[in-house]
Design a protein around this motif. Structure first.
Motif, mmCIF file in Angstrom:
data_model
loop_
_atom_site.group_PDB
_atom_site.id
_atom_site.type_symbol
_atom_site.label_atom_id
_atom_site.label_comp_id
_atom_site.label_asym_id
_atom_site.label_seq_id
_atom_site.Cartn_x
_atom_site.Cartn_y
_atom_site.Cartn_z
ATOM 1 N N HIS A 1 -25.306 -53.228 25.436
ATOM 2 C CA HIS A 1 -24.098 -54.047 25.371
ATOM 3 C C HIS A 1 -24.373 -55.436 25.937
ATOM 4 C CE1 HIS A 1 -20.268 -55.623 26.935
ATOM 5 N NE2 HIS A 1 -19.637 -54.877 26.052
ATOM 6 N N GLY A 2 -24.970 -55.489 27.111
ATOM 7 C CA GLY A 2 -25.399 -56.745 27.697
ATOM 8 C C GLY A 2 -24.445 -57.402 28.660
ATOM 9 N N ASP A 3 -23.192 -56.951 28.717
ATOM 10 C CA ASP A 3 -22.217 -57.555 29.631
ATOM 11 C C ASP A 3 -21.247 -56.484 30.127
ATOM 12 O OD1 ASP A 3 -20.939 -59.436 31.145
ATOM 13 O OD2 ASP A 3 -20.116 -60.585 29.478
ATOM 14 N N VAL A 4 -21.800 -55.379 30.598
ATOM 15 C CA VAL A 4 -20.971 -54.275 31.095
ATOM 16 C C VAL A 4 -20.486 -54.645 32.497
ATOM 17 C CG1 VAL A 4 -20.810 -51.808 31.551
ATOM 18 C CG2 VAL A 4 -22.299 -52.640 29.727
ATOM 19 N N SER A 5 -19.379 -55.333 32.504
ATOM 20 C CA SER A 5 -18.790 -55.868 33.724
ATOM 21 C C SER A 5 -17.344 -55.391 33.814
ATOM 22 C CB SER A 5 -18.832 -57.397 33.666
ATOM 23 O OG SER A 5 -17.911 -57.976 34.563
ATOM 24 N N PRO A 6 -16.799 -55.230 35.014
ATOM 25 C CA PRO A 6 -15.387 -54.844 35.134
ATOM 26 C C PRO A 6 -14.430 -55.772 34.402
ATOM 27 C CG PRO A 6 -16.482 -54.520 37.229
ATOM 28 C CD PRO A 6 -17.477 -55.223 36.332
ATOM 29 N N LYS A 7 -14.811 -57.038 34.208
ATOM 30 C CA LYS A 7 -13.939 -57.959 33.465
ATOM 31 C C LYS A 7 -13.911 -57.643 31.981
ATOM 32 C CE LYS A 7 -17.339 -61.619 32.541
ATOM 33 N NZ LYS A 7 -17.342 -61.437 31.085
ATOM 34 N N ASN A 8 -14.842 -56.822 31.531
ATOM 35 C CA ASN A 8 -14.933 -56.463 30.124
ATOM 36 C C ASN A 8 -14.663 -54.980 29.869
ATOM 37 O OD1 ASN A 8 -15.656 -59.084 29.350
ATOM 38 N ND2 ASN A 8 -17.818 -58.693 29.810
ATOM 39 N N ILE A 9 -13.995 -54.341 30.809
ATOM 40 C CA ILE A 9 -13.689 -52.916 30.670
ATOM 41 C C ILE A 9 -12.200 -52.692 30.933
ATOM 42 C CG2 ILE A 9 -14.140 -50.592 31.535
ATOM 43 C CD1 ILE A 9 -16.947 -51.563 32.337
ATOM 44 N N LEU A 10 -11.523 -52.163 29.942
ATOM 45 C CA LEU A 10 -10.131 -51.752 30.096
ATOM 46 C C LEU A 10 -10.095 -50.276 30.463
ATOM 47 C CD1 LEU A 10 -8.618 -53.436 26.891
ATOM 48 C CD2 LEU A 10 -8.792 -54.398 29.204
ATOM 49 N N VAL A 11 -9.198 -49.924 31.369
ATOM 50 C CA VAL A 11 -9.048 -48.518 31.766
ATOM 51 C C VAL A 11 -7.935 -47.931 30.907
ATOM 52 C CG1 VAL A 11 -8.655 -46.930 33.678
ATOM 53 C CG2 VAL A 11 -9.796 -49.130 34.094
ATOM 54 N N GLY A 12 -8.330 -47.362 29.773
ATOM 55 C CA GLY A 12 -7.372 -46.877 28.800
ATOM 56 C C GLY A 12 -6.949 -45.442 29.009
ATOM 57 N N PRO A 13 -5.897 -45.007 28.310
ATOM 58 C CA PRO A 13 -5.425 -43.622 28.427
ATOM 59 C C PRO A 13 -6.481 -42.604 28.027
ATOM 60 C CG PRO A 13 -3.812 -44.996 27.276
ATOM 61 C CD PRO A 13 -5.060 -45.802 27.409
ATOM 62 N N GLN A 14 -7.393 -42.987 27.133
ATOM 63 C CA GLN A 14 -8.448 -42.086 26.680
ATOM 64 C C GLN A 14 -9.815 -42.464 27.249
ATOM 65 O OE1 GLN A 14 -7.378 -39.461 25.040
ATOM 66 N NE2 GLN A 14 -5.320 -40.346 25.051
ATOM 67 N N GLY A 15 -9.810 -43.213 28.327
ATOM 68 C CA GLY A 15 -11.071 -43.584 28.944
ATOM 69 C C GLY A 15 -11.351 -45.072 28.827
ATOM 70 N N PRO A 16 -12.488 -45.514 29.343
ATOM 71 C CA PRO A 16 -12.807 -46.947 29.354
ATOM 72 C C PRO A 16 -13.016 -47.503 27.955
ATOM 73 C CG PRO A 16 -14.670 -45.649 30.139
ATOM 74 C CD PRO A 16 -13.518 -44.716 30.032
ATOM 75 N N VAL A 17 -12.538 -48.745 27.766
ATOM 76 C CA VAL A 17 -12.707 -49.480 26.509
ATOM 77 C C VAL A 17 -13.559 -50.705 26.814
ATOM 78 C CG1 VAL A 17 -11.539 -50.731 24.659
ATOM 79 C CG2 VAL A 17 -10.456 -48.704 25.671
ATOM 80 N N PHE A 18 -14.672 -50.837 26.110
ATOM 81 C CA PHE A 18 -15.588 -51.950 26.343
ATOM 82 C C PHE A 18 -15.211 -53.149 25.470
ATOM 83 C CE2 PHE A 18 -18.309 -48.189 27.253
ATOM 84 C CZ PHE A 18 -18.543 -48.435 28.596
ATOM 85 N N LEU A 19 -15.214 -54.329 26.093
ATOM 86 C CA LEU A 19 -14.966 -55.588 25.390
ATOM 87 C C LEU A 19 -16.216 -56.461 25.459
ATOM 88 C CD1 LEU A 19 -11.493 -56.435 27.007
ATOM 89 C CD2 LEU A 19 -11.906 -55.139 24.899
ATOM 90 N N ASP A 20 -16.172 -57.596 24.770
ATOM 91 C CA ASP A 20 -17.129 -58.689 24.943
ATOM 92 C C ASP A 20 -18.591 -58.246 24.827
ATOM 93 O OD1 ASP A 20 -18.007 -61.217 25.299
ATOM 94 O OD2 ASP A 20 -17.441 -61.395 27.409
ATOM 95 N N ALA A 21 -18.963 -57.798 23.635
ATOM 96 C CA ALA A 21 -20.333 -57.313 23.405
ATOM 97 C C ALA A 21 -21.200 -58.363 22.727
ATOM 98 C CB ALA A 21 -20.288 -56.040 22.561
ATOM 99 N N GLU A 22 -20.953 -59.637 22.999
ATOM 100 C CA GLU A 22 -21.685 -60.667 22.272
ATOM 101 C C GLU A 22 -23.143 -60.789 22.705
ATOM 102 O OE1 GLU A 22 -20.554 -64.844 24.378
ATOM 103 O OE2 GLU A 22 -18.927 -63.854 23.298
ATOM 104 N N CYS A 23 -23.523 -60.104 23.774
ATOM 105 C CA CYS A 23 -24.928 -60.067 24.189
ATOM 106 C C CYS A 23 -25.674 -58.891 23.551
ATOM 107 C CB CYS A 23 -25.040 -59.951 25.706
ATOM 108 S SG CYS A 23 -24.229 -61.260 26.632
ATOM 109 N N ALA A 24 -25.057 -58.202 22.613
ATOM 110 C CA ALA A 24 -25.623 -56.982 22.030
ATOM 111 C C ALA A 24 -27.076 -57.175 21.591
ATOM 112 C CB ALA A 24 -24.767 -56.543 20.850
ATOM 113 N N TRP A 25 -27.896 -56.179 21.924
ATOM 114 C CA TRP A 25 -29.349 -56.302 21.732
ATOM 115 C C TRP A 25 -29.951 -54.905 21.746
ATOM 116 C CZ3 TRP A 25 -32.667 -55.866 26.391
ATOM 117 C CH2 TRP A 25 -34.023 -56.143 26.143
#
Length: 342
Positions: A204-228
């Motif tokens: 993912h490249g940017d697994v940071s708390p600012k890019n993680i939502l705590v959803g009803p079904q678990g964490p949702v990852f955002l901002d994957a522009e560093c994907a590699w």
């Protein structure tokens, strides 16, 4: 490679409407209400109101909004969308619902997730709410994505984004920090080279708390522009780094942050099957001090560590671990806990 929008074209209501029309999300006579969202340093992100729904539109910037000069290829917007597509096939609940991509404008659209139902993990940690169960879920979901993509040649070809990852991760973090600490430049450059050489799984490249939502079904990852397609140890170390730094933001919760560190690392490492557990842990443990120091002296210093005494604490621990590397994440955690006296 997908062509990005010309850099001279401003993203505004008209440009967004034209893109949404091309994607098929609005009709020719519809005029969406748009407003930019704050907080991002690497992309333009807009909230769009349509009858009965809200969505977000995102486009990468060629020059990031930080104090030092930091440029990166805008094609990363396409790779971010592709990361969401791959991760969504592995774990649909781990990503925001995608609505479409417009290569002509260099942007994509996704559903807007209401913060009332999807609070940002960063805000929870800032407020001292450090739940080890959330950390465990992040570790488990991250390992699931790494495991499902490990050794996949097709995914490796799709995400051969070495130039982008160097520009937006290795150079601004490790190489820039090497310039600030010339006596440790050899160690920091070696970390960058080791990380760049690995080709193991989708990162993912940017697994940071600012890019993680705590959803009803678990964490949702955002901002994957560093994907590699590279070293999954980077994702693990990058996220754990934030849990160490949060001890300076909310000192009263330092013990809880370290408990989250232990839980995330343990759950993740227990799930590693694509390589020996000891090998990925050793790479993460050696990389983590470099990332720790980079958030003080690299191109993206963490915004909440402002006191010189706190910066000195990070430098003291990180420099010692870079000079004498360890192979267990618990050793990094222990060194920081001793510095904090917790």
């Amino acid at each position: 490679m997908t062509e990005a929008v010309p850099l001279s074209q401003t993203l505004d209501d008209n440009a967004i409407a034209a893109a949404l029309l091309r994607i098929g999300l609005i009709g020719a006579n519809e005029g969406p209400r748009c407003r930019p969202l704050e907080g991002g340093v690497s992309s333009d992100i807009w909230l769009v109101d349509l009858p009965g729904r809200r969505l977000c539109v995102k486009r990468a910037l060629p020059r990031l909004k930080v104090a030092q000069l930091w440029e990166a290829p805008v094609a990363r917007n396409h790779h971010e969308y592709a990361w969401f597509e791959v991760a969504g096939r592995i774990c649909p609940d781990a990503i925001p619902p995608l609505l479409g991509e417009d290569p002509e404008a260099g942007l994509f659209a996704m559903e807007y997730l209401d913060p009332a139902q999807y609070p940002l993990w960063k805000h929870q940690l800032r407020d001292g709410h450090a739940d080890p169960a959330t950390a465990a879920a992040v570790g488990a979901r991250l390992a699931q994505i790494h495991d499902a993509t490990a050794g996949d040649r097709d995914i490796a070809r799709t995400f051969a984004t070495n130039e982008n990852f160097y520009a937006i991760r290795l150079e601004p973090y490790l190489i820039a920090t090497a310039r600030a600490h010339p006596d440790l430049a050899g160690q920091l450059r070696a970390l960058a080279e080791t990380t760049a050489a690995a080709r193991l799984a989708l990162v993912h490249g940017d697994v940071s708390p600012k890019n993680i939502l705590v959803g009803p079904q678990g964490p949702v990852f955002l901002d994957a522009e560093c994907a590699w397609y590279g070293d999954p140890a980077f994702d693990l170390a990058f996220c754990l780094n934030h849990l160490l730094l949060k001890c300076l933001l909310t000192p009263r919760a330092a013990s809880a942050f370290l408990a989250c560190f232990d839980r995330l690392a343990g759950i993740y490492l227990d799930a590693v099957e694509w390589e020996p557990r000891a090998e990925i842990e050793a790479r993460a443990a050696r990389l983590l001090p470099g990332l720790f120091l980079a958030r003080i002296d690299g191109k993206s210093p963490v915004e909440y560590v402002t006191a010189e005494s706190d910066k000195a604490r990070v430098r003291r621990v990180a420099r010692a671990l870079l000079a004498a590397p360890v192979e267990r994440l618990s050793a990094v955690r222990t060194a920081w806990a001793q510095e904090l006296g917790v």
